[in-house]
Write an enzyme that holds these catalytic residues in place. Structure first.
Site, PDB file in Angstrom:
ATOM      1  N   LEU A 274       0.686  -1.093   0.014  1.00 55.75           N
ATOM      2  CA  LEU A 274      -0.127   0.054  -0.100  1.00 55.75           C
ATOM      3  C   LEU A 274       0.974   1.145   0.139  1.00 55.75           C
ATOM      4  O   LEU A 274       1.799   1.279   0.591  1.00 55.75           O
ATOM      5  CB  LEU A 274      -0.823   0.053   1.214  1.00 55.75           C
ATOM      6  CG  LEU A 274      -1.975  -0.854   1.293  1.00 55.75           C
ATOM      7  CD1 LEU A 274      -2.926  -0.720   2.703  1.00 55.75           C
ATOM      8  CD2 LEU A 274      -3.096  -0.875   0.196  1.00 55.75           C
ATOM      9  N   ASP A 275       0.539   2.355  -0.760  1.00 56.50           N
ATOM     10  CA  ASP A 275       1.473   3.607  -0.752  1.00 56.50           C
ATOM     11  C   ASP A 275       1.607   4.063   0.833  1.00 56.50           C
ATOM     12  O   ASP A 275       0.698   3.899   1.693  1.00 56.50           O
ATOM     13  CB  ASP A 275       0.733   4.437  -1.790  1.00 56.50           C
ATOM     14  CG  ASP A 275       0.442   4.063  -3.188  1.00 56.50           C
ATOM     15  OD1 ASP A 275       1.282   3.235  -3.351  1.00 56.50           O
ATOM     16  OD2 ASP A 275      -0.541   4.543  -3.682  1.00 56.50           O
ATOM     17  N   TYR A 276       2.486   4.916   0.842  1.00 54.61           N
ATOM     18  CA  TYR A 276       2.842   5.583   1.942  1.00 54.61           C
ATOM     19  C   TYR A 276       1.640   6.162   2.410  1.00 54.61           C
ATOM     20  O   TYR A 276       1.453   6.239   3.866  1.00 54.61           O
ATOM     21  CB  TYR A 276       4.138   6.458   1.848  1.00 54.61           C
ATOM     22  CG  TYR A 276       4.552   7.246   2.877  1.00 54.61           C
ATOM     23  CD1 TYR A 276       5.353   6.729   3.798  1.00 54.61           C
ATOM     24  CD2 TYR A 276       4.259   8.602   3.134  1.00 54.61           C
ATOM     25  CE1 TYR A 276       5.796   7.352   4.892  1.00 54.61           C
ATOM     26  CE2 TYR A 276       4.876   9.273   4.196  1.00 54.61           C
ATOM     27  CZ  TYR A 276       5.641   8.622   4.932  1.00 54.61           C
ATOM     28  OH  TYR A 276       6.009   9.472   6.136  1.00 54.61           O
TER      29      TYR A 276
END
Length: 238
Positions: free
Chosen positions: A101-103
């Site tokens: 999952l993105d930051y």
């Protein structure tokens, strides 16, 4: 089948880079035969020895983390930022994330030491559904949103959604909350797709992964999947 150096690293014996050196130095045996070729692949039934010591396999474990925003989906970060395994310090096994999952994205992230299970869930041909809730800047109309199903081309890549649902509209703040369902997960998929139709995402959360939901969990919480859940996820991915 997985690369030999990856299997050695996942066992916790050493890093992948050092595992590669051990292989080329002739310190690794597979089924009692020395293997020196990097990229050699092994299965779960193969017997592996490193420096004359048999590699003991960990029992497979499966965890779900409610990843908070501002956390890297990795085992380490050279900038010193928080990583997902910081929230699973009580887990003795060497586990790694299934996908990422993105930051700035929160929600369900699965972690395991079972490579076969991870590959089942990540392979795009298996089409495991993932449901996201996002807040977007602006209020797209039906024509805009229907482009998500047809596909939005960005950087020579076609990004599609299985479906969408309008959750709420705030005309005062000029925002909309959408539920978007994917059966694949390309890099920054939803963010790029929404930017492509002119409505950038300001907040994003993955609320469902296959049959798994965040019910009863808070950001930073984790729990072990029970055998029934693991079996169902295997079934869904097939």
């Amino acid at each position: 089948m997985e690369r030999l150096q990856k299997v050695i690293a996942q066992s916790g014996v050493t890093s992948r880079r050092k595992a590669e050196r051990l292989i080329t130095d002739g310190k690794v045996k597979v089924n009692h035969k020395v293997v020196t070729e990097l990229g050699s692949k092994v299965s779960g039934n193969d017997e592996i020895e490193v420096n004359g010591i048999k590699l003991e396999k960990e029992a497979p474990v499966y965890y779900m983390l409610y990843k908070p925003r501002g956390v890297i989906s990795s085992l380490s970060d050279d900038k010193g930022r928080k990583v997902v395994t910081d929230f699973l310090g009580d887990v003795p096994e060497r586990i790694y994330p299934i996908g990422r999952l993105d930051y700035d994205t929160s929600g369900i992230l699965l972690l395991t030491n079972d490579g076969e299970f991870a590959n089942l869930l990540m392979h795009p041909s298996h089409g495991v559904e993932k449901v996201y809730v996002c807040k977007v800047k602006g209020i797209p109309d039906k024509k805009d949103l229907n482009r998500l199903r047809k596909g939005v081309k960005t950087n020579n890549e076609l990004l599609k959604a299985v479906g969408y649902k309008i959750m709420s509209v705030d005309r005062t703040k000029n925002t909309m909350i959408l539920e978007i369902t994917l059966n694949e997960g390309k890099n920054r998929h939803i963010r790029r797709m929404m930017e492509g139709i002119g409505f950038p995402v300001s907040k994003l959360k993955r609320e469902r992964y296959g049959l798994l939901t965040l019910d009863g969990m808070q950001p930073g919480d984790h729990r072990m999947l029970n055998p029934k859940e693991v079996k169902k996820m295997r079934h869904v991915s097939r």
